[in-house]
Design a protein around this motif. Sequence first.
Motif, mmCIF file in Angstrom:
data_model
loop_
_atom_site.group_PDB
_atom_site.id
_atom_site.type_symbol
_atom_site.label_atom_id
_atom_site.label_comp_id
_atom_site.label_asym_id
_atom_site.label_seq_id
_atom_site.Cartn_x
_atom_site.Cartn_y
_atom_site.Cartn_z
ATOM 1 N N PHE A 1 0.810 -1.217 0.000
ATOM 2 C CA PHE A 1 0.000 0.000 0.000
ATOM 3 C C PHE A 1 0.848 1.273 0.000
ATOM 4 O O PHE A 1 0.292 2.373 0.036
ATOM 5 C CB PHE A 1 -0.907 0.031 1.234
ATOM 6 N N LYS B 1 -4.663 3.311 -3.755
ATOM 7 C CA LYS B 1 -5.005 2.030 -3.128
ATOM 8 C C LYS B 1 -5.893 2.235 -1.906
ATOM 9 O O LYS B 1 -6.748 1.401 -1.604
ATOM 10 C CB LYS B 1 -3.725 1.286 -2.759
ATOM 11 N N ALA C 1 -7.218 -4.977 -3.355
ATOM 12 C CA ALA C 1 -6.456 -3.754 -3.086
ATOM 13 C C ALA C 1 -5.560 -3.387 -4.263
ATOM 14 O O ALA C 1 -5.245 -2.208 -4.470
ATOM 15 C CB ALA C 1 -5.609 -3.935 -1.826
ATOM 16 N N GLN C 2 -5.163 -4.376 -5.059
ATOM 17 C CA GLN C 2 -4.338 -4.132 -6.239
ATOM 18 C C GLN C 2 -5.175 -3.772 -7.468
ATOM 19 O O GLN C 2 -4.628 -3.591 -8.551
ATOM 20 C CB GLN C 2 -3.494 -5.366 -6.540
#
Length: 615
Positions: free
Chosen positions: A30, A45, A380-381
């Motif tokens: 992150f 992110k 999250a990616q």
Amino acid sequence: MTIHSVVIQKLLTTNAHIGRQVTTHHFKQFTYGFRNRQSIIDSDKTLICLRNALNFLSCLSRDPSSSFLFINTNPLFQPIIDEMTFRVTSLSPERASSLWKMRGFLTNSCSPKKFRSRHKKLVFAPTKMPDCVVIFDTERKSSVFLEAERLGIPIVALVDSSMPWEYYKKVTYPIPANDSVQFVYLICNMITKCLMLEKKKDGAKGTGKKATIKDQVEGTSESEGSASDEVLVVPYDNLAPMSCADIAESKQLLDKLVVVKYNGALGKNMGFGGPKSLIEVKNGSTPLDLIVNQIQSLNSKYGCNIPLLLMNPKNTHNDIVKALEKYSTLDVDIHPFEQGEHTQHESFVSEEAEDKWQSSKHGAHFLSLMNSGTLDVLLAQGKEYALVVNPDNVAGVVDPKILNHLAQNSIEYCSEVTPTTSTGLVSFMASSLQGMFKLEDFTSDHSEKSVKGFKFIDTRSLWLNLKAIKRLVDTSALNLDNLSTLKLFENSIGISIPQSRFLPLNSTSDLFLLQSDLYSFTEGMFVRNDARVSPSDPSIALGPEFEKISDFKRRFVTIPSIVKLDSLEVNGDVWFGADIVLKGKVVIDASPGLTLRIPGGVVLEDEEINDPTDI
């Protein structure tokens, strides 16, 4: 200025991007790096994680009986949280008893407490467990993580760069950010708006109380012949092609994809001691080589990043890891997982369900991997779709055309199917028609004896929406028994794929087909020979003398040409020379004790051979 830029600027004004001086290994995904000895959190992110968390809260709030537990012990945040709950309950009075603002217990909150001095019992909280826990100050509430995990309650929490792994892995929806007062105010404001918006939508529709996700899933279990027992099958030729001119658009779509391949299928029945993924199928390449090369080609062509997740049982993990060494110079992000170490359950979907459309075992392992924390990292990616490749299907690779159709039509679940040749549906699909078919029309057993009475073969290659997987995992819908995976998703289809996308490798007869001139491969994908007129592949049946790969290789100098072959049946001690051509229906049956050698260069068409005089 775009809306995205405005939101990012808003996050920056709250100092959400300023981390601590210590950054744990799992939090580095992150961050950008360090500045003035402080970690800098990637605001893009943070925004992705925040959207995922708010989407989950919105879906959960559609049921008025759902309850939320807000955990906070920081006095600076408490007025903000009080204002949030007041605004929500003023619009929805029925939520007044379901929005908790306690600082206390979960596992023992339902137990009456007896005080000796007063001789009376007191229950500290409502007896109903919350459906979600929202934690604002994670640094002070480590015990809540343990209690929520024990009860199976999903957690939405602010996480910072110094949060230990043992607590971070328990968070269902992490929001990486600095827990400043300004950022907490921003989150509370967003939660308020989401809950109020869902309330207004519900009132506008006038539908009254909405069913929970579990009720919706259970509602799909209706009588036979109902719409829930049918699936829409779309012919592959009906899919709109991706625009080759817009490279940026294609890159943006492919960047949302992750490929998952399960390497548990072994080649023991062919005399191969390792996984099928390492069997040489053509020109020295293995199935693992093909899918890695195909992903490499897509990454190079579009500038995208498609990660490859390899799920390996303990008995094949070391062999797969050793084989990955030759890919170190390629532009492919490969992550091998040893099953049992990174997955929590051996099977996530009941294998005893009687539905005709039942998830394959590798699909169950995929869901188990997603439940172990990998899903949160992928979301999250920015990953939204997953292709779960059938371990037996050599031709199961990424198809941007299918991915584009899923994105354009908001498809959550897609299974690749192929018509059975016994039903005459090949010509039906060639006419570019589509329709609804009952689940009982599908089978996952593609053997010639087992396909009778079925219209489609389920190739067990799955395309899944990761956000839908997250929703079902968090609501425990995937734990329901006697329901096919298909019924759990809001929008699911089957795509009738061409024969070139379903090439199973279960025997040396299949290996014969792959190594022949009927197929070639380019950029990791099998391409069918244009000279082949028939829409189906020839039927190949090699006898037990060809069962082992070593015997198979010894008995063929070169693989015969079979472009015009309809069927081949070989039994007995038979040996083949070089440059043989087979056409029509060919049967070669050597008598017991007789060695039959087919000389090189011969052409056999519609012949039955029992001894050398028949050649």
